[in-house]
Design an enzyme around this catalytic site. Structure first.
Site, short mmCIF file in Angstrom:
data_model
loop_
_atom_site.label_atom_id
_atom_site.label_comp_id
_atom_site.label_asym_id
_atom_site.label_seq_id
_atom_site.Cartn_x
_atom_site.Cartn_y
_atom_site.Cartn_z
N HIS A 221 -2.30 -2.04 -10.12
CA HIS A 221 -3.25 -1.46 -9.16
C HIS A 221 -4.50 -2.32 -9.16
CE1 HIS A 221 -5.66 1.50 -7.04
NE2 HIS A 221 -4.52 2.03 -6.68
N ASP B 142 2.85 5.64 -7.01
CA ASP B 142 4.08 5.51 -6.24
C ASP B 142 5.33 5.35 -7.10
OD1 ASP B 142 3.13 5.82 -3.70
OD2 ASP B 142 2.40 3.77 -3.61
N HIS C 123 0.87 -1.18 0.00
CA HIS C 123 0.00 0.00 0.00
C HIS C 123 0.91 1.23 0.00
CE1 HIS C 123 -3.46 2.40 0.55
NE2 HIS C 123 -3.82 2.08 1.79
N1 CMC Z 1 4.88 -6.68 -10.83
C1 CMC Z 1 4.75 -7.87 -11.49
N2 CMC Z 1 3.59 -8.52 -11.66
C2 CMC Z 1 2.51 -7.97 -11.13
C3 CMC Z 1 2.55 -6.75 -10.41
C4 CMC Z 1 3.79 -6.11 -10.29
N3 CMC Z 1 3.90 -4.94 -9.65
N4 CMC Z 1 1.29 -6.43 -9.98
C5 CMC Z 1 0.52 -7.44 -10.40
N5 CMC Z 1 1.23 -8.36 -11.08
C6 CMC Z 1 0.73 -9.56 -11.75
C7 CMC Z 1 0.35 -10.64 -10.74
O1 CMC Z 1 1.43 -11.50 -10.48
C8 CMC Z 1 -0.78 -11.33 -11.46
O2 CMC Z 1 -0.23 -12.13 -12.46
P1 CMC Z 1 -0.94 -13.58 -12.80
O3 CMC Z 1 -2.33 -13.24 -13.21
O4 CMC Z 1 -0.09 -14.15 -13.89
O5 CMC Z 1 -0.90 -14.36 -11.53
C9 CMC Z 1 -1.50 -10.19 -12.17
O6 CMC Z 1 -0.49 -9.19 -12.39
C10 CMC Z 1 -2.67 -9.60 -11.38
O7 CMC Z 1 -2.16 -9.13 -10.16
P2 CMC Z 1 -2.89 -9.26 -8.77
O8 CMC Z 1 -1.86 -9.56 -7.71
O9 CMC Z 1 -4.06 -10.18 -8.88
O10 CMC Z 1 -3.44 -7.78 -8.58
P3 CMC Z 1 -3.98 -7.17 -7.24
O11 CMC Z 1 -5.10 -6.31 -7.64
O12 CMC Z 1 -4.26 -8.22 -6.21
O13 CMC Z 1 -2.73 -6.32 -6.70
C11 CMC Z 1 -1.27 -4.56 -6.27
C12 CMC Z 1 -2.62 -4.95 -6.83
C13 CMC Z 1 -1.16 -3.02 -6.26
C14 CMC Z 1 -1.14 -5.06 -4.80
C15 CMC Z 1 -0.16 -5.20 -7.13
O14 CMC Z 1 -0.28 -4.74 -8.46
C16 CMC Z 1 1.22 -4.92 -6.58
O15 CMC Z 1 1.68 -5.64 -5.69
N6 CMC Z 1 1.93 -3.86 -7.10
C17 CMC Z 1 3.23 -3.49 -6.57
C18 CMC Z 1 3.05 -2.71 -5.28
C19 CMC Z 1 2.58 -1.29 -5.54
O16 CMC Z 1 3.10 -0.59 -6.41
N7 CMC Z 1 1.61 -0.86 -4.74
C20 CMC Z 1 1.10 0.52 -4.79
C21 CMC Z 1 -0.32 0.58 -5.19
S1 CMC Z 1 -0.82 2.26 -5.56
C22 CMC Z 1 -0.75 3.07 -4.05
C23 CMC Z 1 -1.76 2.59 -3.08
O17 CMC Z 1 -2.96 2.63 -3.39
O18 CMC Z 1 -1.37 2.23 -1.97
#
Ligand code: CMC
Length: 445
Positions: A323, A379, A284
């Site tokens: 996201h 971010d 987050h």
């Molecule tokens: N790098 C590589 N792969 C990714 C990433 C990433 N940053 N984010 C998602 N994926 C992949 C994930 O592995 C999955 O692949 P597959 O379908 O093959 O298993 C697919 O994309 C869908 O991802 P998800 O994990 O189901 O997506 P989510 O909605 O649960 O997670 C998230 C959202 C923000 C937690 C995630 O994208 C992430 O961990 N990003 C990096 C951390 C980050 O930058 N966070 C800040 C968010 S914006 C500020 C805030 O609101 O706090």
């Protein structure tokens, strides 16, 4: 399906129903139920009537991480994740960043309307005159180890505020709610700056009422021996824009924490402390810190292809990308990228910018990220600005918490006044053992 169906106007064979309802047939019993649809949503409680027999608990929806569950209705922030749109109370984020100040935006989030000149002057006066904290808070901060993480200190001091304002627990008193909103927004920069100075072993700087909200923050952070700190107006504005961008983001992890904890009718300082705790996590608010550590690890643009291979092999994540809601460009990332350039005009260019730009370009050109709709989020670039301002990475999430306080407070105010609010209490699907016989110690293992 619902029995009243009509061909759609386009004659393309799709079927449109005339009623705002969903018909569900339970194949276990053959019974059909009609569930009302309102705002593109069905009420999860309507599923409870679906039972196999009279003793049955009834059907539930299983939704770990609330990926498709609305837990409240809200009039504060609108996001269209597919189109990359973000609006506060109907005003686009681009418009607000261009024309408003952070405190004006905070007023909008909390009160629902942009302030008149007089309302804004009164609001700014009120916030400015509540920036001081009790001297005991200062002593409290002094009690932390020299290297305590500033988010840990902010979390503790925010929670501690509730002990200084016991009447805040009268959450049904409009005056108390207002004072808590003002105090939280006013004091958060002071708590943040005290935490920063504590890490450096520097004396804390008291608020300066002659300065703007961001100008005063810069003074509390960076003032040394000068009689009066004179903030650079370009940095003041850049900070203000960053804070507008971070002010609210509807039902994210920390806001849900504030609403969830606040639904127990605890005081708002404790509820907001829950938000600070949630924001601390690397998925987050901690992501901006993680981005900088990632850029440090990559080191040079030549290492980017190897790094991206590692991401695709799931050895690590590309921090600052992806996201839960935006499946398109995060509109905040676009504004921040512009902001980076303005800050660098004052501070000089950070060499990590070149790595970040190249990394973004390579990722956007790569099928892995394209197929998963992974774009830079807020971010990805914010950490570069914070670093340019001379902030250590540990302070980055604190810089997110300061402006998000207005969003948390606005959401908390909306929640406590919503007649539908009840204590948050999700259900579970129990998958563990049942009715086991107790095993005496001597017979275990
Ligand atoms: N790098 C590589 N792969 C990714 C990433 C990433 N940053 N984010 C998602 N994926 C992949 C994930 O592995 C999955 O692949 P597959 O379908 O093959 O298993 C697919 O994309 C869908 O991802 P998800 O994990 O189901 O997506 P989510 O909605 O649960 O997670 C998230 C959202 C923000 C937690 C995630 O994208 C992430 O961990 N990003 C990096 C951390 C980050 O930058 N966070 C800040 C968010 S914006 C500020 C805030 O609101 O706090």
């Amino acid at each position: 399906m619902a029995d009243e169906q009509t061909q759609d106007q386009g004659g393309n064979g799709n079927v449109a129903t005339a009623r705002e309802s969903l018909s569900v047939t339970d194949n276990r019993t053959g019974k059909t139920y009609e569930l009302e649809i309102e705002n593109e949503t069905i009420r999860a409680m309507d599923l409870r009537q679906i039972k196999v027999n009279g003793d049955d608990f009834g059907l539930m929806a299983y939704d770990p991480a609330f990926t498709n569950t609305a837990a409240c209705s809200s009039e504060i922030t609108y996001i269209d994740g597919d189109a990359g749109v973000l609006e506060y109370r109907g005003y686009t984020i681009e418009d607000l960043c261009e024309n408003a100040t952070y405190l004006e935006t905070a007023y909008l989030l909390i009160n629902g309307e942009l302030p008149t000149q007089k309302q804004l002057e009164d609001w700014v006066f009120e916030i400015t005159h509540h920036t001081y904290v009790h001297e005991n808070i200062k002593k409290f901060v002094e009690g932390f180890r020299y290297d305590a993480h500033p988010m840990g200190m902010l979390l503790a001091t925010t929670g501690a505020l509730s002990t200084f304002y016991p009447p805040a627990k009268n959450i049904n008193d409009e005056g108390e709610r207002h004072m808590a909103a003002v105090r939280l927004i006013a004091k958060m920069p002071t708590l943040a700056a005290f935490a920063y100075r504590h890490n450096l072993g520097l004396p804390y700087v008291y608020p300066d009422n002659d300065l703007s909200y961001p100008g005063n923050f810069l003074s509390m952070m960076y003032k040394m021996t000068e009689v009066k700190y004179d903030p650079d107006p370009r940095l003041e504005r850049a900070l203000d824009v960053l804070w507008i961008l971070h002010a609210d983001h509807e039902q994210n992890c920390s806001t849900s924490a504030v609403r969830g904890v606040g639904s127990s009718e605890v005081d708002p300082y404790s509820a907001v402390a829950a938000g600070v705790a949630a924001l601390y996590g690397p998925l987050h608010g901690g992501a901006n810190e993680a981005v900088l550590r990632m850029l440090d690890r990559i080191g040079t643009t030549e290492n980017i292809p190897d790094f991206l291979e590692g991401v695709k092999n799931r050895e690590e994540k590309l921090m600052g990308f992806g996201h839960r809601v935006y499946k398109n460009f995060d509109p905040r990332a676009r504004i921040i990228k512009k902001n980076v350039e303005e800050v660098f005009e004052v501070t000089g260019v950070n060499p990590k910018l070149a790595i970040a730009v190249e990394l973004e370009k390579n990722a956007l050109d790569d099928d892995y990220f394209h197929e998963r709709k992974l774009y830079p989020n807020v971010d990805f670039y914010s950490g570069l600005i914070y670093e340019a301002l001379g902030l250590p990475t540990d302070m980055f999430t604190v810089m997110f918490a300061i402006p998000r306080t207005s969003g948390w407070v606005a959401q908390w105010l909306e929640m406590v006044q919503d007649p539908e609010t009840k204590i948050a209490r999700p259900r579970q699907v129990y998958t563990g053992a049942r009715e086991r016989e107790f095993v005496p110690m001597g017979q275990r293992g």
